[in-house]
Enzyme design. Structure first.
Site, PDB file in Angstrom:
ATOM      1  N   ARG A  58       0.941  -1.001   0.000  1.00  0.00           N
ATOM      2  CA  ARG A  58       0.003   0.082  -0.026  1.00  0.00           C
ATOM      3  C   ARG A  58       0.694   1.180   0.049  1.00  0.00           C
ATOM      4  O   ARG A  58       0.448   2.316  -0.467  1.00  0.00           O
ATOM      5  CB  ARG A  58      -0.922  -0.029   1.174  1.00  0.00           C
ATOM      6  CG  ARG A  58      -2.019  -0.995   1.057  1.00  0.00           C
ATOM      7  CD  ARG A  58      -3.214  -1.221   2.157  1.00  0.00           C
ATOM      8  NE  ARG A  58      -2.480  -1.773   3.377  1.00  0.00           N
ATOM      9  CZ  ARG A  58      -2.439  -3.072   3.619  1.00  0.00           C
ATOM     10  NH1 ARG A  58      -3.382  -3.899   2.762  1.00  0.00           N
ATOM     11  NH2 ARG A  58      -1.931  -3.522   4.623  1.00  0.00           N
ATOM     12  N   GLU A  95       5.525  -9.954  15.209  1.00  0.00           N
ATOM     13  CA  GLU A  95       4.769 -10.749  16.289  1.00  0.00           C
ATOM     14  C   GLU A  95       5.291 -12.263  16.252  1.00  0.00           C
ATOM     15  O   GLU A  95       5.235 -12.691  17.357  1.00  0.00           O
ATOM     16  CB  GLU A  95       3.179 -10.378  16.120  1.00  0.00           C
ATOM     17  CG  GLU A  95       2.416 -10.808  17.283  1.00  0.00           C
ATOM     18  CD  GLU A  95       0.960 -10.313  17.182  1.00  0.00           C
ATOM     19  OE1 GLU A  95       0.532  -9.705  16.033  1.00  0.00           O
ATOM     20  OE2 GLU A  95       0.203 -10.776  17.843  1.00  0.00           O
TER      21      GLU A  95
HETATM   22  P1  5GP Z   1       3.037  -1.393  12.201  1.00  0.00           P
HETATM   23  O1  5GP Z   1       4.128  -2.124  11.719  1.00  0.00           O
HETATM   24  O2  5GP Z   1       3.063   0.005  12.446  1.00  0.00           O
HETATM   25  O3  5GP Z   1       2.444  -2.277  13.467  1.00  0.00           O
HETATM   26  O4  5GP Z   1       1.890  -1.653  11.082  1.00  0.00           O
HETATM   27  C1  5GP Z   1       1.737  -1.189   9.875  1.00  0.00           C
HETATM   28  C2  5GP Z   1       1.751  -1.816   8.748  1.00  0.00           C
HETATM   29  O5  5GP Z   1       0.861  -2.939   8.481  1.00  0.00           O
HETATM   30  C3  5GP Z   1       1.657  -1.087   7.453  1.00  0.00           C
HETATM   31  O6  5GP Z   1       2.592  -1.398   6.365  1.00  0.00           O
HETATM   32  C4  5GP Z   1       0.283  -1.081   7.019  1.00  0.00           C
HETATM   33  O7  5GP Z   1       0.031  -1.177   5.620  1.00  0.00           O
HETATM   34  C5  5GP Z   1      -0.304  -2.567   8.002  1.00  0.00           C
HETATM   35  N1  5GP Z   1      -1.506  -2.460   8.507  1.00  0.00           N
HETATM   36  C6  5GP Z   1      -1.472  -2.754   9.646  1.00  0.00           C
HETATM   37  N2  5GP Z   1      -2.940  -2.478  10.111  1.00  0.00           N
HETATM   38  C7  5GP Z   1      -3.699  -2.006   9.030  1.00  0.00           C
HETATM   39  C8  5GP Z   1      -4.910  -1.692   8.759  1.00  0.00           C
HETATM   40  O8  5GP Z   1      -5.760  -1.705   9.463  1.00  0.00           O
HETATM   41  N3  5GP Z   1      -5.253  -1.203   7.612  1.00  0.00           N
HETATM   42  C9  5GP Z   1      -4.138  -1.181   6.605  1.00  0.00           C
HETATM   43  N4  5GP Z   1      -4.610  -0.480   5.473  1.00  0.00           N
HETATM   44  N5  5GP Z   1      -2.858  -1.420   6.691  1.00  0.00           N
HETATM   45  C10 5GP Z   1      -2.658  -2.033   7.907  1.00  0.00           C
END
Ligand code: 5GP
Length: 171
Positions: A58, A95
């Protein structure tokens, strides 16, 4: 424009307890998509960025539109084994187990100014890995841009000292 109203929230995806923010509904809405890219541009105009860097998948969607609009190049960050030329990689704990991201070795020279963009900031684990990879290569990150930030997860704390912007927030 109310961008938040164009995000579709799916409860229980991809697993129980997760409230997934689906950006495909924003991307499909031409006015919302344009508004989001315009607002992201406003956040970074004048910072002297040479490239937009985005992780798959994305981060590509927003990053490519933004770099085209601003007349900048786009540099993809990919999961291990997807990029064809010589790469630099960085492994990080998720995780469940370890993940590795890569970037082409010749994509970044020391001192290159970049903006990092992704669709969503949650725990900050993904973007921290992108930050570490870019800094290992000598890039100068001038800003981190997100469409969505889940503020309770405090991912922003992992980017302390940097300019960090998001267009839509959820607690
Ligand atoms: P983080 O590494 O900050 O925990 O998670 C962010 C990453 O996971 C981003 O690359 C994102 O694309 C994906 N991600 C996690 N949760 C969501 C969500 O609810 N919606 C979307 N579109 N992407 C998410």
């Amino acid at each position: 424009m109310d961008l938040k109203s164009t995000i579709r929230v799916i409860e229980g995806f991809p697993k129980e307890g997760i409230s997934f923010k689906d950006i495909t509904t924003l991307l499909k809405d031409k006015d919302a998509f344009k508004c989001a890219i315009d607002e992201l541009e406003k956040n970074i105009v004048g910072l002297g960025a040479e490239y937009i860097v985005g992780p798959e998948a994305r981060g590509f969607m927003l990053g490519c539109a933004l770099s085209y609009k601003m007349g900048l190049g786009f540099i993809p960050v990919r999961k291990k084994g997807k990029l064809p030329a010589e790469t630099v990689s960085f492994s990080y704990e998720k995780e469940y187990g370890t993940d590795t991201i890569e970037i082409h070795k010749d994509a970044i020279k020391p001192g290159t100014k970049v903006v990092v963009i992704d669709d969503l900031l949650a725990t900050g684990g993904t973007v921290e890995a992108v930050k570490n990879l870019l800094e290992k290569m000598g890039a100068e990150i001038v800003a981190f841009e997100f469409l969505i930030e889940l503020t309770d997860l405090k991912g922003r704390d992992k980017l302390d000292g940097y300019k960090v912007d998001s267009l839509i927030t959820y607690n």
